[in-house]
Design a protein around this motif. Structure first.
Motif, PDB file in Angstrom:
ATOM      1  N   LEU A   9       0.005   7.491   1.505  1.00 20.99           N
ATOM      2  CA  LEU A   9      -0.800   8.595   0.983  1.00 20.99           C
ATOM      3  C   LEU A   9      -0.229   9.950   1.381  1.00 20.99           C
ATOM      4  CD1 LEU A   9      -4.407   7.207   1.546  1.00 20.99           C
ATOM      5  CD2 LEU A   9      -3.043   7.198  -0.533  1.00 20.99           C
ATOM      6  N   ILE A  28     -10.403   9.965  -2.711  1.00 26.23           N
ATOM      7  CA  ILE A  28      -8.970   9.753  -2.954  1.00 26.23           C
ATOM      8  C   ILE A  28      -8.723   9.309  -4.391  1.00 26.23           C
ATOM      9  CG2 ILE A  28      -7.016   8.259  -2.377  1.00 26.23           C
ATOM     10  CD1 ILE A  28      -8.001   8.300   0.530  1.00 26.23           C
ATOM     11  N   LEU A  52      -9.804  -2.440   2.286  1.00 29.45           N
ATOM     12  CA  LEU A  52      -8.908  -1.340   1.929  1.00 29.45           C
ATOM     13  C   LEU A  52      -9.669  -0.032   1.756  1.00 29.45           C
ATOM     14  CD1 LEU A  52      -6.534  -3.097  -0.649  1.00 29.45           C
ATOM     15  CD2 LEU A  52      -6.016  -2.477   1.708  1.00 29.45           C
ATOM     16  N   SER A  53     -10.836  -0.098   1.141  1.00 29.54           N
ATOM     17  CA  SER A  53     -11.602   1.127   0.900  1.00 29.54           C
ATOM     18  C   SER A  53     -12.103   1.754   2.196  1.00 29.54           C
ATOM     19  CB  SER A  53     -12.788   0.835  -0.026  1.00 29.54           C
ATOM     20  OG  SER A  53     -13.719  -0.032   0.601  1.00 29.54           O
ATOM     21  N   GLN A 105       0.850  -1.186   0.000  1.00 31.66           N
ATOM     22  CA  GLN A 105       0.000   0.000   0.000  1.00 31.66           C
ATOM     23  C   GLN A 105       0.889   1.240   0.000  1.00 31.66           C
ATOM     24  OE1 GLN A 105      -2.629   0.633   3.392  1.00 31.66           O
ATOM     25  NE2 GLN A 105      -4.242   1.286   2.004  1.00 31.66           N
ATOM     26  N   ASP A 122      -0.430  -0.278  -7.864  1.00 34.44           N
ATOM     27  CA  ASP A 122      -1.451  -0.190  -6.818  1.00 34.44           C
ATOM     28  C   ASP A 122      -2.836  -0.481  -7.381  1.00 34.44           C
ATOM     29  OD1 ASP A 122      -2.401   0.537  -4.106  1.00 34.44           O
ATOM     30  OD2 ASP A 122      -3.307   2.238  -5.147  1.00 34.44           O
ATOM     31  N   GLY A 152      -2.438   9.272   6.355  1.00 31.04           N
ATOM     32  CA  GLY A 152      -1.964   8.018   5.802  1.00 31.04           C
ATOM     33  C   GLY A 152      -1.078   7.309   6.814  1.00 31.04           C
ATOM     34  N   ALA A 202     -12.380   6.724   0.339  1.00 25.29           N
ATOM     35  CA  ALA A 202     -11.660   6.130  -0.786  1.00 25.29           C
ATOM     36  C   ALA A 202     -12.122   6.703  -2.122  1.00 25.29           C
ATOM     37  CB  ALA A 202     -11.833   4.612  -0.773  1.00 25.29           C
ATOM     38  N   ASN A 234     -10.981   9.841   5.370  1.00 26.93           N
ATOM     39  CA  ASN A 234     -10.944   8.399   5.095  1.00 26.93           C
ATOM     40  C   ASN A 234     -12.005   8.020   4.068  1.00 26.93           C
ATOM     41  OD1 ASN A 234     -10.166   5.693   5.304  1.00 26.93           O
ATOM     42  ND2 ASN A 234     -11.595   5.279   6.965  1.00 26.93           N
ATOM     43  N   ARG A 250      -5.282  -3.699  -6.378  1.00 27.21           N
ATOM     44  CA  ARG A 250      -6.642  -3.521  -5.875  1.00 27.21           C
ATOM     45  C   ARG A 250      -7.666  -4.228  -6.755  1.00 27.21           C
ATOM     46  NH1 ARG A 250      -7.268   0.752  -2.094  1.00 27.21           N
ATOM     47  NH2 ARG A 250      -5.288   1.734  -1.569  1.00 27.21           N
ATOM     48  N   GLU A 278      -8.429   3.438   4.349  1.00 26.22           N
ATOM     49  CA  GLU A 278      -7.389   4.146   3.604  1.00 26.22           C
ATOM     50  C   GLU A 278      -6.522   4.967   4.557  1.00 26.22           C
ATOM     51  OE1 GLU A 278      -6.597   3.916   0.523  1.00 26.22           O
ATOM     52  OE2 GLU A 278      -8.301   2.847  -0.339  1.00 26.22           O
ATOM     53  N   THR A 279      -7.169   5.638   5.502  1.00 25.32           N
ATOM     54  CA  THR A 279      -6.452   6.480   6.455  1.00 25.32           C
ATOM     55  C   THR A 279      -7.017   6.266   7.853  1.00 25.32           C
ATOM     56  OG1 THR A 279      -7.961   8.358   6.127  1.00 25.32           O
ATOM     57  CG2 THR A 279      -6.038   8.222   4.676  1.00 25.32           C
TER      58      THR A 279
END
Length: 257
Positions: free
Chosen positions: A121, A155, A196-197, A118, A181, A213, A152, A150, A185, A200-201
Motif C-alpha cells: 500500500l 482504502i 485481510l480487511s 498482497q 488483487d 503498509g 479497509a 487501518n 479477495r 490492511e496496515t
C-alpha cells in the motif's frame, strides 16, 4: 425579607474541574505520543490492535524480476514460515513487476497456490501521488487516511475512485495488480476476507493514525539493517548476521565523548 442560602457551588466547581483535569492528564499520559500536532486522519475510524510483532528473517539473495527467481523466492518464503506445519495461508507482499510475475507463478505452480499476494500500500500511495490531479485529490487523501487508520473501507473507496487513472495513464503493472488483487479477495474464503480487511496496515508506534503498509514497514527495517552492514559490498553472510541479530542491535546505543 427573603432568607439567603449560601451554597458551596464555587468550591464544588473547583473540585470537579481539578478531578476532570487530572483524568484528562492521565488519559493523555497513556496515549502514544506523536510528532504530528493535529491528527488530520481521525475522520476515518481506525482498526489498529496495537503495535505488531515484527520479525526479520534471513534475506533471500534473489532479484525478483524473472519467473524462476520469483518462484525460488516464494518457495523459500513458504519453507521459512513453516506452512506445512502450522500455517494455512501465508500472505506475501510485493509490488510492481514482482507482483505480476508472482501471480503467474502461483497460478502455474500447484505447491504455491495457498499463497495470498498482497500489494504494497505504501508504493500504491506513491504512485497515486505521482499521478494525482485535482479530481483525484480527495481519493488520495482518503486513501492515506485509510492506510494510517487501518480502515479497509476507506482504502477501497479511494482505490475505486483512483483506479481509472492507472488505466488512463497506461500504468500496466498497476492495472494488473488492481484486477488480480480484487479477484484474490473476492475468491478468498470469508474468514480470509475478514482477516485481510482487519489487517490492511499496522502501526509500529501504536498510534491510531500512524499506520503503514507492510512494504513501508519492511523499508524501515531495511534501512536499519543497512546501518549495520560493513562498508563496500556486503556479502550474504553479513546480511544474514545482521538480520538475525537486528533486535539485539537495535538496543545498542552509542555514547560520543
Amino acid at each position: 425579607m427573603k432568607e439567603q442560602k449560601y451554597e458551596l457551588t464555587g468550591y464544588c466547581d473547583n473540585v470537579s474541574t481539578i478531578v476532570s483535569r487530572r483524568k484528562r492528564q492521565k488519559c493523555e499520559e497513556n496515549t502514544p505520543k506523536s510528532k504530528v500536532k493535529a491528527d488530520v486522519y481521525n475522520f476515518v475510524t481506525h482498526h489498529h490492535d496495537g503495535p505488531p510483532q515484527i520479525v526479520v528473517g534471513n534475506p533471500i539473495s534473489k532479484n525478483p524480476c524473472s519467473y524462476d527467481a520469483v518462484k525460488d523466492v516464494l518457495l523459500q518464503i513458504k519453507n521459512d514460515v513453516g506452512i506445512s506445519n502450522h500455517r494455512s495461508w501465508p500472505i506475501v507482499g510485493c509490488d510492481g513487476l514482482p507482483y505480476v510475475i508472482a501471480s503467474r507463478v502461483i497460478k502455474e505452480t500447484a505447491d504455491l497456490q495457498d499463497i495470498l499476494l498482497q500489494p504494497g500500500l505504501g508504493h500504491w500511495e506513491m504512485n497515486m501521488a505521482k499521478e494525482v490531479i485535482f479530481t483525484y485529490a480527495l481519493a488520495l487523501y482518503v486513501f492515506r487516511a485509510g492506510i494510517r487508520r487501518n480502515n479497509a473501507e476507506a482504502i477501497f473507496a479511494a482505490r475505486l475512485k483512483f483506479s481509472p487513472l492507472f488505466f488512463g495513464m497506461n500504468k500496466t503493472n498497476y492495472q494488473k495488480i488492481e484486477i488480480l488483487d480484487l479477484l484474490m479477495r473476492e475468491s478468498a474464503p470469508k474468514e480470509i476476507q475478514d482477516f485481510l480487511s482487519k489487517h490492511e496496515t499496522f502501526s509500529q508506534s501504536g498510534h491510531p493514525s500512524k499506520g503503514e503498509g507492510c512494504d513501508f514497514i519492511l523499508e524501515s527495517k531495511n534501512k536499519l539493517i543497512k546501518r549495520w552492514l560493513p562498508p563496500g559490498g556486503p556479502q550474504d553472510k553479513h546480511w544474514r548476521q545482521t538480520c538475525c541479530n537486528l533486535d539485539k542491535l537495535e538496543k545498542v546505543t552509542f555514547l560520543y565523548i
